[in-house]
Design a protein around this motif. Structure first.
Motif: not given
Lengths: 299, 130, 347
Positions: A33-34, A168, A171-172, A175, A197-200, A217, B45, B48, B50
């Motif tokens: 996971r992130v 940005r 994070m890119q 990911m 956006r990055a985490c779940d 979610e 990418r 950015a 997940n």
């Protein structure tokens, strides 16, 4: 299901201070996971991550990282990457020196990966890190942490000091690394937007204590803002766990964690965004429900 | 190949936005059978975002029979959405226009119309899911 | 890890090593001529050498360097070793590589200790070799001009033999530990300097003389061996004599005490006023005939004797080894504390 980070009633006090920087923290973060660790400044995020990285020694309770005590030997260290707040680097040493350091000190060092990343970042390896921008330094620190090919990557406020573009890009890169490698990430921020956006998986930490933790979610699906006519008491909609309650003379608004289907027609229920969800927990004083062991791993 | 965009203010989850963008591309004919979707890594990418979110979107599309993964290569379009629905667009649009003028005659302004539409739409979708 | 250790140490190590190397070259170039000169004319050797300004300067520069080296090592190699990492927070970078903290510290400490021992060892060995002829002449009682101090005496002892190496290593350990505890480079450097100097003073004043059994000579006080006496009051009204000093036949020794005993063997805190006559007349006055001789006779008649306690020049290496061993044990203990300390919080 394997566990990336498991704590049990973990607590930390610094020195002889009577203040608990982290208190009674019980968490079970799954691998793959992130995980976003959110909370205001001083909530204990850095303390929790410092404990996980083995930089700090717990005052109370237990902590296991990938099934072992933190930094319990060089092999365990190789499995965990850590970038501390402000991404410290040796300012007098060149980028190439840092890569050499990484190659010397890490048995699983992936030199090709690292060279490619540095190439793409467009950083001249002969430059001293002291002459780089904050964003570039953060990228170097991240590259070093990724280059050791860890299973778990712990990032403490990695983008806090960066401008929006550098944020940005960071994070890119992160990911992409998550997509490429079998990598679990735990990263903290005091800004929800960094993590959206990055985490779940989400952990909200307030006043040294965990307020909520769970699959993102699931959390979004189970929380609702409910508005209705003014109710006489603070008792929210039946069967739901109230996170926050506010009242005007006509109207009552509750943020609830739903315990079941929303059937009462006298309530208008709307879903919450991540930001509102986090804010509700930052504001509310709802007690934290222990994580339920029913989390599906997406990978 | 298509490029994804995310609107963080839309309130729609990222995963759903990805699904919708693929569907729209299929519907508009931007994507057709055999076309490759961007790899999970590239999307992660570029946005950015997940990678699990991308995977989830692709899996959703796969479940609907729209795409299929080829291990080690990528995800490819297996079916398009252009044919049947486009024909239905015209009559539906006429219906909707008729409904809109009805709503205006009833005294609703744009905002009320939008709110009414959205609540009904949301309620209907939730019923569908349930 | 070896690479990193060297990469981080070289900035501080190279200037110090270069300075020491420069001194070593000067010593190597001039050393053989000293040996030759000492062989040619033992008696006139030191007198001749006193006129050679360069060599006199070199002699004192060597002593100064030997005493300064532990301070430099402690403050510039030891104190910043961990403190600078903690200050710049880079400890969090390096401690999250796949090397345990203990191992990291072991490499850094051993690396610095090896460089320290090499530099200090070379310096001290070269100084001891270079000054060998001078010191042999001084030990033989030929001391003159700038070359008066025997190598076993406090002023020189710490600049010869193995002791400089031990002090340098101890200073390194002090520095690293201070850095770990204080976490600020500059403060740690200052504390290290204080600790090293304090240790040196403490050892010289209280410890070193105890490391071996001193020799004692008891001798009558004669006109020949009397070198001085200390008088309280002024020349006209002498109240009493505070102290008598005699010279023994010993040369090149480290004198610990020079005391007068009475007939019962008790130490005299002060001596009667008449003893002043033994020192001869005050400057500018004429001597009373026979007064001096009478004074020495009276001293002998009343049973006064002088007791001299000293470490003979032959004890030099015994004292060197013992002091070095003591300092090294202390350094090891401090090193152990560093390892204990580094396992705690690293905020």
């Amino acid at each position: 299901m394997t566990t990336a980070l498991r704590t049990h009633e973990l607590g930390k006090r610094y020195g002889r201070s009577r203040h608990w920087a982290l208190k009674d923290c019980t968490l079970d973060l799954p691998t793959g996971r992130v995980v976003g660790l959110v909370g205001p400044n001083g909530a204990g995020k850095s303390t929790l991550l410092g404990l996980a990285a083995g930089m700090l020694v717990p005052t109370a309770g237990r902590i296991d990282v990938l099934g072992e005590a933190p930094s319990s030997g060089s092999e365990h260290l190789a499995r965990v990457g850590f970038v501390s707040q402000d991404a410290p680097t040796y300012r007098g040493m060149s980028v190439a020196d840092h890569l050499r350091l990484g190659a010397h000190l890490n048995p699983r060092w992936d030199d090709a990966l690292v060279r490619e990343r540095i190439d793409r970042l467009g950083i001249d390896p002969s430059r001293r890190t002291g002459s780089l921008s904050g964003g570039q330094r953060a990228q170097i620190a991240l590259t070093m942490a990724i280059g050791k090919r860890p299973e778990l990557l712990i990032l403490d406020e990695p983008v806090a000091a960066l401008d929006p573009l550098a944020r940005r890009e960071f994070m890119q890169d992160l990911m992409e690394a998550v997509a490429e490698q079998d990598l679990t990430v735990v990263l903290s921020s005091h800004l929800v937007s960094d993590l959206e956006r990055a985490c779940d998986y989400l952990v909200v930490l307030v006043d040294s204590q965990v307020r909520v933790a769970g699959d993102l979610e699931e959390l979004l699906a189970s929380h609702r803002r409910m508005t209705g006519a003014r109710r006489p008491s603070d008792v929210g909609p039946a069967g739901h766990h109230v996170v926050t309650a506010s009242h005007t003379d006509r109207q009552s608004t509750f943020v609830v964690r739903t315990g079941g289907p929303l059937v009462d027609p006298s309530w208008d229920a709307t879903p919450l965004g991540l930001e509102d969800l986090v804010l509700a927990y930052l504001r509310g004083d709802a007690s934290y429900e222990r994580p339920r062991p029913t989390v599906e791993v997406v990978r | 190949m298509i490029e994804f965009h995310l609107d963080s203010r839309s309130g729609v989850s990222a995963y759903l936005q990805l699904v919708q963008q693929v569907r729209r591309a299929l519907r508009l004919g931007l994507l057709s059978e055999g076309d490759q979707l961007p790899t999970v890594k590239d999307v992660a990418r570029q946005l950015a975002i997940n990678p699990n979110t991308v995977l989830k979107a692709y899996r959703d599309l796969e479940r609907d029979g729209l795409v299929a993964p080829r291990p080690g290569v990528g995800t490819f379009v297996t079916r398009t959405l252009t044919d049947n629905t486009l024909a239905a667009h015209g009559p539906l649009r006429t219906d909707l226009q008729r409904w809109l003028s009805k709503a205006r005659r009833a005294g609703l302004d744009d905002e009320s119309i939008e709110a009414l539409f959205m609540t009904t739409f949301r309620a209907a979708s939730e019923e569908d899911i349930a | 890890m070896i690479w990193l250790t060297w990469r981080q140490l070289r900035l501080q190590a190279v200037p110090v090593a270069a300075a020491v190397a420069l001194l070593l070259v000067a010593l190597a170039v001039t050393g053989p001529s000293l040996v030759d000169a000492a062989e040619d004319g033992a008696r006139s050797f030191l007198t001749g050498l006193s006129a050679d300004t360069f060599k006199v300067t070199l002699y004192y520069a060597g002593i100064a360097t030997a005493y300064a080296l532990p301070l430099v090592v402690g403050a510039f190699w030891g104190a910043p070793m961990v403190a600078r990492e903690l200050e710049a927070r880079t400890h969090r970078l390096v401690w999250s590589q796949s090397v345990t903290r203990t191992r990291w510290l072991a490499f850094k400490l051993l690396g610095a200790a090896a460089v320290t021992a090499t530099v200090a060892g070379l310096l001290s060995w070269a100084l001891t070799w270079w000054a060998g002829p001078i010191e042999r002449a001084i030990a033989a009682g030929e001391g003159t001009g700038p070359f008066m101090v025997s190598r076993i005496e406090p002023a020189l002892f710490g600049a010869r033999g193995t002791v400089p190496v031990a002090y340098a290593l101890l200073a390194l350990a002090f520095g690293v530990l201070a850095g770990l505890v204080i976490r600020r480079t500059v403060a740690a450097m200052a504390v290290t300097l204080v600790l090293v100097v304090a240790t040196q003073l403490l050892v010289v004043s209280m410890v070193r003389s105890q490391l071996a059994e001193p020799e004692t000579i008891t001798t009558p006080i004669t006109e020949e061996n009397l070198v001085g006496l200390m008088i309280s009051g002024d020349a006209d009204t002498i109240e009493n004599v505070m102290q008598i000093q005699v010279d023994t036949a010993e040369t090149g020794e480290w004198e610990l005490s020079n005391l007068t005993l009475d007939a019962d063997g008790e130490r005299m805190r002060t001596l009667p006023a008449w003893v002043a006559d033994c020192g001869g007349p005050p400057p500018g006055e004429r001597a009373q005939a026979g007064a001096r001789e009478a004074c020495f006779e009276r001293l002998a008649d009343e049973g006064y004797e002088q007791q001299v306690t000293f470490h003979p020049t032959s004890s030099f290496w015994t004292l060197q080894w013992r002091e070095s061993a003591l300092l090294l044990v202390l350094a090891l203990g401090l090193g152990g504390l560093c390892f204990w300390r580094i396992r705690g919080d690293a905020p």
